[in-house]
Motif scaffolding. Structure first.
Motif, mmCIF file in Angstrom:
data_model
loop_
_atom_site.group_PDB
_atom_site.id
_atom_site.type_symbol
_atom_site.label_atom_id
_atom_site.label_comp_id
_atom_site.label_asym_id
_atom_site.label_seq_id
_atom_site.Cartn_x
_atom_site.Cartn_y
_atom_site.Cartn_z
ATOM 1 N N LEU F 48 0.823 -1.202 0.000
ATOM 2 C CA LEU F 48 0.000 0.000 0.000
ATOM 3 C C LEU F 48 0.863 1.259 0.000
ATOM 4 N N ASN F 49 2.118 1.121 -0.362
ATOM 5 C CA ASN F 49 3.021 2.262 -0.479
ATOM 6 C C ASN F 49 3.261 2.977 0.844
ATOM 7 N N ILE F 117 -10.617 13.262 -2.028
ATOM 8 C CA ILE F 117 -9.274 12.739 -2.276
ATOM 9 C C ILE F 117 -8.265 13.780 -1.813
ATOM 10 N N GLY F 118 -7.254 13.331 -1.108
ATOM 11 C CA GLY F 118 -6.246 14.246 -0.585
ATOM 12 C C GLY F 118 -5.171 14.553 -1.602
ATOM 13 N N TYR F 120 -1.907 13.772 -1.300
ATOM 14 C CA TYR F 120 -0.743 12.899 -1.292
ATOM 15 C C TYR F 120 -0.960 11.722 -2.225
ATOM 16 N N SER F 121 -0.857 12.002 -3.489
ATOM 17 C CA SER F 121 -1.020 10.905 -4.439
ATOM 18 C C SER F 121 0.224 10.028 -4.368
ATOM 19 N N ILE F 122 0.084 8.829 -4.943
ATOM 20 C CA ILE F 122 1.191 7.881 -4.861
ATOM 21 C C ILE F 122 2.445 8.483 -5.448
ATOM 22 N N VAL F 125 3.988 11.114 -3.122
ATOM 23 C CA VAL F 125 4.687 10.530 -1.971
ATOM 24 C C VAL F 125 5.995 9.910 -2.419
ATOM 25 N N THR F 129 9.590 10.826 -1.052
ATOM 26 C CA THR F 129 9.783 9.655 -0.171
ATOM 27 C C THR F 129 8.792 9.719 0.994
ATOM 28 N N HIS F 130 8.302 8.543 1.276
ATOM 29 C CA HIS F 130 7.235 8.431 2.264
ATOM 30 C C HIS F 130 7.673 8.940 3.623
ATOM 31 N N ALA F 133 7.643 12.728 3.763
ATOM 32 C CA ALA F 133 6.288 13.279 3.777
ATOM 33 C C ALA F 133 5.664 13.118 5.154
#
Lengths: 351, 184, 177, 644, 396, 170, 100
Positions: F48-49, F117-118, F120-122, F125, F129-130, F133
């Motif tokens: 889920l990233n 929808i927020g 922070y799209s894939i 992010v 880098t996750h 963020a």
């Protein structure tokens, strides 16, 4: 690596599979090379400690005893596998595997030179910490499932030791994370090589010290080898193991040492790079192909390994409660001070 | 006080130790590679037994049994019979080497200098019988380990006490004869 | 204090207990009755000018056929402060091999008494842990008695299972625990 | 460059952390190195800051934002302007010298590292206070210094009087800080901000605003100013909250010098000066400030006349001089106030340190009646203390002379409605100050020794680490005033009144309404008054030593009142402490507790018990049964929602 | 000990440490009752090496019992021999000649050195430092070589004889020994560099196994173990035998009675031993090495077959033993482990009626209970190391 | 397709492992299965990233919390209890309630409304880098909760020490 | 693309299994582990929500849940130890002090 292999392999496998094949090749190379190094790490340890003690170390098998590790391996693999009657068998079987696999898995994120890592992931450092904390399971499980009291005590000691020093080690690396602004090992190394002093060990001397001490504790080496203190617990958690399973613990332990050395090298000694000022001084060095730098990397790793041996040859062993005291009352506060210090200087723009 | 602070902060005592081990790294090892390189035993080593022969090649032992009586571990067994001219004949002279503690008292007890302990120390075998020494084996040992003058020298030196021990020996080892000077 | 003076002092204090005083090569032995051995020990230990703080040794001697009372328990005492020594011997007859333990006075005598029990069968009353110390717990007989054969009792080894069986009786803790 | 200013407070903080963590086991007798190095570092950076400011820089920035919640921003920020720099120099210099002095003074004390760590913490807090660029950080520093003051007064915590004094200081300060806190709240309420810059720049917009406070319509600026002044009164030991300062002398002498003379107690003055844009908008508030200052200074000076405790005299002198500073601020002469603060720091610290040196020699004896002729034994201490006393008495051309003169002239000419009145009081106080200062000198250093034989035998000059700071401070006590030579004299010798020019951008400089002639007259008059005070002291204590006792008998009532410090402590005891205890004992314990609460407490469970004895059978005591029932409840709720 | 703070109570764990355990120095068995890592109760079991030395001694002549003493404390057999010989000489009422006394002193101190080296190495090894062990063993090897040179055996020397020594020493031996003695202090410094000041070593030993002087005497501790607690009781000083009254040496004394002090005392003793040996070598007198007491010593071999009287002596002494005055005697001697005492009851025959060995290790082993309880497992190891027991002596 | 396959594997294994965790007789075995379970959950997070969350799932859950469990299990050494019954008498009631609850929760699923929808799209992010963020959010917007969380940890540490420590008189 | 509901069902299933364990197991430690299981189930749904709504807040919540879980584990296990000390058992049916 990828660019080199892709054109060769693509015609045979197609692009999708090529990536997988490349990864497999990398895995094979890394594991193969590492296991060889692990085997010879035991050889070097015996040699170095032997020389430090007016002895010669192994020298009968092969030229200068060079085949000794292989002889040892063969012996271990063909030894009778004894399982105590009181052992909890499934876990007894599983424990060395967990220990060994968790050590091997860590290898996947180590960059040996620029662009060569099985998986160059963004959270490499976290991954390493996670894996090194998993090794504790192997130890605790081994201690518990053996059904022997010495093993049990060793397992308990190890569990608390690894948990405690995990914290100190993680905190000591935070300074590096702050300075480099990344968790990716390759990024850390690159940031390091561009830093004026080159090695982070110099500005992060406190963190380096904490890491250095925690490194010994994490790998259960003298002066912190409490879980397997032979004069107290016979052999600690692997007292009841023999043959192949014992070999797994043995290999796992030395792989762990190698990995800790690699983390130290990558985070504090600049990995495969040389400091910027040296590179500026000798510009022709940057012309070299990347694979040459693996020599630098291994040199630094072996420097750490030598320190392992050296310390083992010199120091007595701490007591269990003293070990905990050092972890909680010295190293963790020091690491916290280091973080505050680094953070402050980072804010002020000095780092 | 300041010293201790420096010591604690900079690990001087540990570093000293590390320096010592590091220095040792370059010193020669003292290892004796035993099965390959053998260290000769000192003369007078109390090793395997042998029964002495005199110059004519006859066994010195007369079977008086003093050695057996004196032996603390009682491992010497002597069986004698009366010979032709009413002499004692030593039929069997046996030593249970596995019981022997190599104290050398038998040598001391023997008035004739008939039993000796050789410098041979490597005796291992797969059978117990190898360590049950009979007269023949013991005599063979003499030939093997004490050929020539060696036997005589052995008695001269190690068959004690001698009169000189009670009276004082002019050739004694003395400190004043030592030429070596003390290191300054 | 000279050893003979000590002996005299002891005789003064316990006139009925002291049986004999002997000197050999400068060493004085005082033979006493076993009944008040603890009082005597306490006296020797506590009296300031005697102050025998160090019990060098305790051992038994078996005078089988040599003396009326078969056993003697020998105490070697020494005072580190005054540098004088005394040998105390308590007679123990074969019929009643009980003697009081001096452990309350000299703690270190613990194993000596156990050994004496082990080797001679002399029972030290009041000893907290009177077990065999050098020999196995299931040993029979008292080896240092003169009537015990030098090479041990002529007995066939009854086999491992029997040993295991007997050992159960003495098992102190549970391996599984 | 800007970032390096953060080092000024951070170095002492680091020293504190190092000392408190490592001190007990590792540093022990070496603890002072860390602290001194840190303060010296701060000092260097402070001097750098001074040059930056001299070259015209004004620095105001946030180092770190801690919390950002809507408009409310909490951050650590520094405002470095002329006022700050002067305070920085005063604080770091005094602090450094006193650190060095403490090495000798505290030598061999079991809590050596603790002392230095507190000193460092104090320095840190004080620096945070003066460098703050917002009221919240100011408040943080304010409470920080209060806390350190508490620690340090109660440093000898095994001595009851010391720990009591610490508590007293802490509690008395609470009264002031209460007002101060409310003041900050009102500022935030009014301006929606706690930063100096927006607050001061917008203050003018609210000049005529009023606010409903406790049911009264109050002039907003007056209210804020007075509430802030509450804090000042507490911290700077003004009437009526002055009681804690003399008691605070229970702490070690370097502490008295640093905290209770040179730095912390002046925080109140600093606050008034810093908030001058607010104070200037309220005449009433200024008047209150001036009168409080004047009365306090007179009040304390009179008490100082008859005390016998060496340190207490100096303490009352401090209170009195602080009153002087408030007096100056009250008449609008903030520069003069700060100037006096600056010179006062030197000579008062010097006085205290000399007192410490005397105490050191006398083996802890503080009663000046039991001293005498010490000049023979301790020449350095004597000379430095003499110079300090001259300075405080306003002897011409010493530090105190210029600042005191400036204040008196400003009071006389500044055009404040109470100006002339406070000038008169000020002049009287100058006389008293000179008198009691020299009474102290003469009793201590002249005449014959009146202590025990033992003490006499033991008399000696203090070690180098103590005398060297004395000498350095002495230089300050002589020369510190030369930056503020009034134009009257300055014109003759060609120097400016540097300090006034320097401070002008922050504090302004009200022009006097008098002529040069008047100014000269006032100056000469006050000088003469001071000299006559010295003369009277000389007469009474050297020429006619029997006279003081006779006077005391003659005016025994007055003497008793003065000697007992106007019975203020007793008064507080009577009106505050006893009633509180009485209420606690009789009302709270007797009535509320016994009758009301217990009735509720016992009654309710009795009722429940009766009810529950039927229900209890349902309870199995097994956790999982309860959990299952809970889960069933959730199930029912979800089902209800589904079926709805 | 009023208020021991323990993290929490869990199930009590009983472990049997030994007889096969790397830290028990032989076949010592300790049953430890543990609460976590804390030792609640410690019960030593000994006797695995019991060989009945006392019983055997009663059935041998005074001469023939000498090798038995080799096997008591097999690490310092020379000291046991000397102690035995001294005791028997006192019983017989003969004196060894001066030269023999000096040589016996030298040999005894060499034995002490070698024993202390082993103790140092193993003690340090137990606490985890491997290097000092091997470094020390190098020096011990030299001592053993020297032993081998004079008596033909390395461990079980059986060298002294009643009334003197077996044979005179050679010049080569003396030279080599002197050279060794000059070198050895520097080596000692090396061993100490690795441990004495080391913080880990100090943490492991300081205030561990503390026993007060009074208690130590009451427990009957002797040797370095007692002196670590502050007593200066040393048989060599209190009842000088051999040449100890003619040499100058100090008795190192500890203060706190903890492991570290005992360690320091023994290390100090090693330095004193060097001093003693050096003085003995330098003052070594010339003269006979056997006492001229024909009724109590074996006759000269060269005379046995020439002289009837000597021959008869030879036969009587060897088969029946000497004729000994009736009486009883206790003589102690200072061996590396403590006070080794021999108590003989003589009934006039050539064999002792009762031979009693007062073994220091036996007493020390019993004190393990006292030292270990209340500590941690790791302290048990430190304590075993520091009281320096040899099970051969303990079990006899 | 591949994704469904992956998810299917993970979902199946996770459910089987959780069943094993709650049904094993021996707590040590339960812990082992739980370890494996945590790994699979971490894998799911990676899927889920959420790489940082996956890492701390392993570090904190597997590396710290579970070791603590294991530690306590070992300390208590519950050998004899293993042979007793592992479920309480009223377990059918528990099964019934949880089963019904599951059914009702699942039946809710069809009827929720998706939120906005927020930002922070894939891809966003990934580019940042996750970790970065998440860190930025944590240290700015959620600083206050973050500090409260640290306070909770502190309180927990103190509480644990107070609870587990006790003075013994001997 | 895996639909969100699949994740939610998985989460619900794990949650229910955890709840079942909590309600029925005798061993306190396993009950405690069931609680962790439930927390993990919640985490799964939060992360998947986060993923599908492209919002980091779910991750933040997971972060806090893990923190709280750590705290809870420390306290809970300490309580279990304390209980064990008094009762010498870890079986929950022996712990019925709450019984009225």
């Amino acid at each position: 690596m990828n660019s080199f292999l892709e054109p060769i392999l693509a015609p045979f496998f197609g692009l999708m599979l090529t990536n997988i094949v490349i990864i497999l090749i990398k895995v094979a190379i890394v594991i193969g090379i590492t296991l060889l190094h692990v085997a010879y790490a035991t050889y070097w340890e015996r040699k170095v400690i032997g020389f430090m003690q007016f002895r010669l170390g192994p020298r009968e098998v092969g030229w200068f005893g060079l085949l000794q590790p292989i002889a040892d391996g063969v012996k271990l693999f063909f030894k009778e596998d004894i399982i105590p009657a009181t052992a909890d068998k499934p876990i007894f079987y599983l424990a060395p595997v967990i220990f060994f696999v968790s050590a091997l898995t860590s290898l996947s994120v180590l960059p040996f030179f620029d662009g060569f890592a099985v998986a160059n992931i963004n959270i490499g450092l976290l991954f390493l910490l996670a894996m090194s904390s998993l090794g504790a399971y192997g130890i605790v499980m081994a201690g518990w499932s053996s059904g022997s009291k010495y093993s049990f005590l060793g397992g308990l000691r190890s569990a608390s030791q690894v948990i405690s020093y995990e914290i100190a080690m993680g905190l000591s690396l935070v300074g590096v994370m702050i300075m480099s602004g990344s968790l990716n090992l390759t990024e850390i190394v690159k940031a390091q090589s561009n830093y004026p002093t080159g090695f982070y060990a110099i500005p992060q001397i406190l963190g380096f010290f904490v890491f250095f001490v925690a490194m010994f504790a994490e790998t259960n080496r003298l002066p912190f080898d409490l879980p397997e203190a032979e004069s107290e617990l016979v052999a600690g958690y692997f007292t009841e193991y023999s043959g192949f399973r014992f070999a797994m613990f043995f290999l796992g332990e030395y792989t762990g040492m190698l990995i800790m050395s690699a983390i130290g090298t990558l985070c504090f000694l600049g990995g495969w790079t040389l400091p910027k000022f040296i590179m500026d001084l000798l510009p022709f060095l940057s012309e070299l192909p990347p694979i040459v730098w693996v020599v630098v990397f291994l040199g630094k790793v072996y420097f750490f390994m030598f320190l392992y041996y050296w310390v083992r040859a010199t120091l007595p062993r701490y007591r269990y409660d003293q070990l905990m005291n050092i972890g909680w009352k010295v190293l963790i506060p020091l690491a916290l001070v280091n973080i505050v210090f680094t953070g402050t200087l980072k804010i002020m723009g000095w780092f | 006080m300041k010293n201790s602070l420096v010591k604690i902060m900079f690990f001087t005592e540990i570093l000293k130790g590390m320096a010592l081990t590091f220095r040792t790294l370059f010193k020669p090892a003292v290892t004796r590679r035993y099965p390959l390189v053998k260290v000769p035993a000192q003369p007078g080593y109390r090793g395997l037994h042998a029964l002495a022969k005199d110059n004519t090649g006859r066994m010195k032992c007369v079977g008086c049994g003093l050695c057996g009586a004196y032996c603390p571990s009682q491992c010497i067994h002597i069986y004698t019979t009366e010979g032709e001219d009413h002499n004692k004949v030593v039929d069997r002279y046996e030593i249970d080497v596995l019981r022997c503690i190599f104290c050398g008292f038998c040598v001391e007890a023997c008035p004739f200098g008939a039993i000796t302990l050789s410098e041979h120390y490597e005796y291992s075998s797969y059978s117990k019988n190898a360590f049950y020494m009979n007269k023949e084996k013991l005599l063979a040992n003499w030939d093997k380990y004490f050929e020539g003058e060696k036997g005589n020298q052995y008695f001269k030196k190690f068959w004690r006490p001698l009169t000189e021990d009670f009276k004082g020996n002019p050739e004694q080892a003395m400190f004043s004869k030592i030429t070596r000077k003390e290191k300054s | 204090m000279e050893p003979l003076q000590i002996a005299e002092k002891l005789r003064e204090r316990f006139p009925d207990e002291v049986l004999d005083v002997r000197e050999f090569r400068g060493q004085v032995s005082v033979t006493v009755r076993k009944g008040k051995i603890v009082e005597i020990g306490r006296f020797l230990h506590d009296e300031p000018d005697l102050y025998f703080d160090y019990l060098v040794d305790l051992c038994g001697v078996d005078y089988l056929g040599k003396k009326d009372k078969r056993f003697e328990v020998v105490y070697h005492l020494f005072s580190i402060k005054h540098r004088h020594a005394l040998r105390l011997k308590a007679e123990v007859p074969e019929t009643d091999t009980r003697i009081d333990s001096v452990m309350p006075i000299w703690t270190g005598v613990n194993w000596h008494e156990r050994e004496c029990y082990d080797m001679f069968g002399i029972v030290f009353a009041g000893h907290p842990d009177l077990r065999r110390v050098l020999l196995p717990e299931d040993w029979e007989g008292y080896p240092l008695r003169k009537d015990y054969p030098v090479k041990g009792p002529a007995q066939e080894w009854s086999g491992f299972l029997d040993v295991l069986d007997r050992s159960k009786k003495y098992r102190q803790f549970d391996w599984q625990g | 460059m800007m970032t390096s200013y953060a080092l000024i407070p951070l170095l002492p903080l680091a020293a504190f952390v190092i000392n408190i963590l490592l001190g007990r086991k590792l540093l022990k007798e070496n603890a002072h190195w860390v602290s001194i190095a840190a303060v010296a570092g701060s000092w260097v950076v402070a001097v750098m800051a001074l040059f930056d400011v001299l070259s015209g820089a004004k620095i105001n920035y946030d180092v770190y934002t801690w919390m950002l919640s809507g408009g409310f921003k909490v951050s650590v920020g520094f405002l470095i302007d002329q006022l700050t720099v002067v305070m920085l120099i005063v604080v770091t210099t005094c602090s450094m010298l006193i650190h060095i002095y403490s090495v000798g003074y505290m030598h061999g004390d079991p809590g050596y590292y603790r002392f230095f760590s507190y000193l460092s913490l104090f320095t840190f807090s004080m620096l945070m206070l003066v460098m703050a660029n917002n009221f919240l950080q100011l408040y943080f520093g304010w409470e920080g210094v209060g806390l350190c003051s508490y620690f340090l007064i109660g440093y000898y915590f095994d001595k009851k009087s010391a720990s009591d004094a610490g508590k007293k200081a802490f509690i008395v300060n609470r009264f002031g800080d209460f007002g101060f806190g409310i003041g900050i709240f009102i500022i935030f309420l009014t301006f929606g901000n706690v930063y100096y810059e927006p607050v001061f720049s917008q203050a003018g917009n609210f000049a005529n605003a009023s606010i409903n406070f406790l049911g009264f319509d109050v002039h907003l600026m007056t209210l804020i100013a007075l509430l802030l002044f509450c804090g000042s009164v507490g911290k700077s030991a003004q009437m009526p909250l002055h009681v804690w300062l003399p008691d605070a002398m229970e702490g070690p002498t370097p502490v008295s010098a640093l905290i209770h003379a040179a730095t912390m107690v002046t925080a109140g003055v600093f606050l008034v000066a810093r908030c001058s844009p607010i104070f200037s908008l309220s005449e009433t508030a200024l008047m209150v400030v001036a009168l409080t200052g004047a009365i306090t200074s007179l009040f304390a000076a009179t008490i100082g006349l008859v005390q016998n405790d060496l340190k207490r005299i100096i303490a009352y002198s401090t209170v009195s001089q602080l009153g002087y500073m408030f007096l100056a601020c009250g008449v609008g002469a903030y520069t003069a106030g700060v100037f006096h603060l600056y010179t006062h720091a030197f000579f008062k610290a010097l006085l205290f340190l000399c007192a410490g040196s005397v105490m050191h020699a006398m083996g802890g004896e503080l009663n000046i009646q039991k001293m005498g002729n010490l000049k023979k034994y301790m020449p350095v201490t004597y000379i430095t203390m003499l110079i300090a006393s001259f300075s405080i008495s306003g002897f011409p051309f010493l530090a105190g002379f210029f600042s005191k003169d400036e204040i008196l002239w400003m009071a006389y000419s500044g055009g404040s409605p109470v100006g002339k009145f406070v000038w008169a009081i000020g002049t009287l106080v100058a006389f008293l100050t000179a008198f009691y200062s020299f009474r102290l000198i003469f009793l201590t250093f002249h005449g014959s020794f009146r202590g025990t034989h033992d003490q006499e035998h033991h008399l000696h000059e203090s070690p180098k680490s103590m005398t060297v700071p004395l000498m350095l401070l002495c230089v300050g006590a002589v020369a510190a005033g030369w930056v503020g030579i009034p134009a009257l004299i300055g014109e003759q010798i060609g120097v400016h009144n540097y300090i006034a020019e320097f401070m002008k951008p922050v504090l302004g400089h009200p022009e006097g309404h008098g002529t040069h002639g008047e100014e000269l007259g006032i100056m000469i008059f006050s000088t003469l008054v001071g000299l006559s005070g010295i003369g009277l002291a000389y007469f009474m204590y050297i020429l006619r030593p029997e006279l003081p006792g006779r006077i005391a008998q003659q005016f025994s009532a007055v003497h008793r009142v003065l000697f007992n410090k106007y019975y203020v402590d007793e008064f507080y005891d009577f009106i505050i402490i006893r009633p509180t205890i009485w209420i606690a004992k009789n009302v709270l314990i007797g009535v509320t507790d016994a009758r009301i609460i217990e009735a509720i407490v016992n009654g309710v469970p009795n009722a429940i018990a009766a009810f529950s004895s039927g229900l209890r059978r349902v309870q199995t005591g097994l956790m999982q049964h309860y959990a299952t029932i809970m889960a069933t409840g959730i199930l029912l709720i979800v089902a209800m929602m589904l079926l709805r | 000990m009023e208020d021991i703070e323990k993290p929490f109570e869990t199930k009590e764990l009983t472990i049997s440490m030994g007889p096969q355990h790397p830290a028990t120095h032989g076949v010592l068995r300790l049953v430890l009752n543990l609460q976590g890592e804390n030792v609640i109760k410690c019960t030593p079991y000994v006797g695995y090496l019991h060989r009945g030395v006392e019983k055997l001694g009663e059935n041998k002549t005074y001469f023939a019992a000498l090798p038995l003493t080799d096997r008591l404390d097999y690490i310092s057999s020379m000291n046991n021999n000397v102690g035995y010989v001294v005791a028997v000489e006192k019983l017989f009422g003969i004196e060894a000649p001066e030269r023999a006394k000096y040589i016996r002193t030298i040999l005894a101190e060499m034995g002490r050195l070698s024993s202390h080296i082993v103790w140092l190495g193993t003690h340090v090894l137990d606490i985890g430092a491997t290097t000092p062990f091997l470094h020390a063993m190098v020096a011990r090897e030299k001592i053993l070589d020297l032993f081998e040179m004079i008596c033909g055996a390395r461990l079980t020397v059986s060298f002294p004889r009643v009334g003197g020594i077996r044979n005179d020493i050679s010049q080569e031996f003396l030279d080599q020994l002197y050279a060794f003695i000059l070198d050895f202090p520097a080596k000692m410094d090396d061993y100490e560099t690795l441990v004495t000041e080391n913080r880990i070593w100090k943490e492991r030993t300081v205030d561990i196994g503390v026993i007060s002087l009074e208690e130590a005497v009451n427990w009957g501790l002797t040797g370095g173990t007692l002196r670590g607690s502050g007593s200066d009781y040393d048989v060599r000083k209190y009842f000088p035998y051999d040449a100890y009254d003619k040499v100058d040496f100090d008795v190192p004394v500890g203060k706190n009675g903890d492991c570290y002090d005992r360690y320091l005392v023994r290390v100090g003793e090693m330095r004193q031993s060097i001093r003693i040996i050096r003085q003995c070598i330098e003052n070594l007198p010339a003269g006979p090495v056997m006492a001229d007491a024909p009724k109590f010593t074996l006759p000269p071999k060269d005379m046995v077959l020439k002289d009837m009287e000597h021959l008869i002596h030879q036969f009587i002494l060897i088969t029946k033993g000497p004729t000994v005055p009736e009486g009883e005697i206790y003589v102690g001697s200072e061996v590396p482990k403590g006070e080794l005492g021999f108590y003989f009851v003589s009934d006039g025959t050539g064999k002792p009626y009762r031979m009693r060995v007062r073994a220091p290790s036996f007493v020390h082993a019993s004190a393990l209970t006292r030292l270990c309880e209340g500590g941690l497992i790791a302290d048990v190891i430190a304590n075993i190391g520091t009281i320096d027991i040899v099970l051969g002596e303990c079990d006899r | 397709m591949l994704q469904q396959l992956f998810f299917g594997y993970y979902a199946f294994t996770i459910i089987i492992l959780s069943l094993l965790v709650v049904t094993r007789r021996n707590p040590v075995h339960s812990v082992m299965w739980m370890l494996l379970l945590f790994f699979h959950i971490a894998g799911l997070y990676l899927f889920l990233n959420a790489e940082f969350i996956a890492a701390i799932q392993v570090i904190v859950y597997a590396g710290a919390i579970l070791v603590l469990f294991l530690f306590v299990v070992l300390l208590l050494n519950l050998k004899e209890e293993i042979s007793l019954k592992q479920f309480v008498g009223s377990w059918p009631a528990g099964l019934f309630v949880t089963g019904l609850l599951f059914v009702s929760v699942v039946s809710v699923l069809g009827s929720y409304i998706q939120g906005p929808i927020g930002k922070y799209s894939i891809a966003a992010v990934r580019s940042e880098t996750h970790t970065k963020a998440l860190g930025k959010l944590l240290y700015t917007e959620y600083l206050f909760p973050f500090e409260i969380a640290s306070l909770i940890l502190l309180v927990a540490v103190i509480g644990a020490i107070v609870l587990a420590k006790r003075k013994l008189r001997s | 693309m895996v639909p969100l509901n699949w994740y939610l069902i998985l989460s619900a299933a794990v949650f229910m299994i955890g709840m079942f364990g909590f309600l029925t197991r005798k061993n306190v430690i396993i009950m405690f582990m069931s609680v962790e299981l439930m927390l993990n189930a919640v985490n799964i749904s939060l992360v998947s929500f986060s993923h599908y709504l492209q919002d980091m807040r779910g991750h933040i919540l997971v972060f806090f849940i893990i923190t709280v879980a750590a705290a809870e584990a420390a306290i809970g296990l300490a309580i279990i130890l304390a209980l064990f000390r008094n009762k010498q058992t870890a079986h929950v049916d022996e712990m019925n002090e709450m019984k009225g």
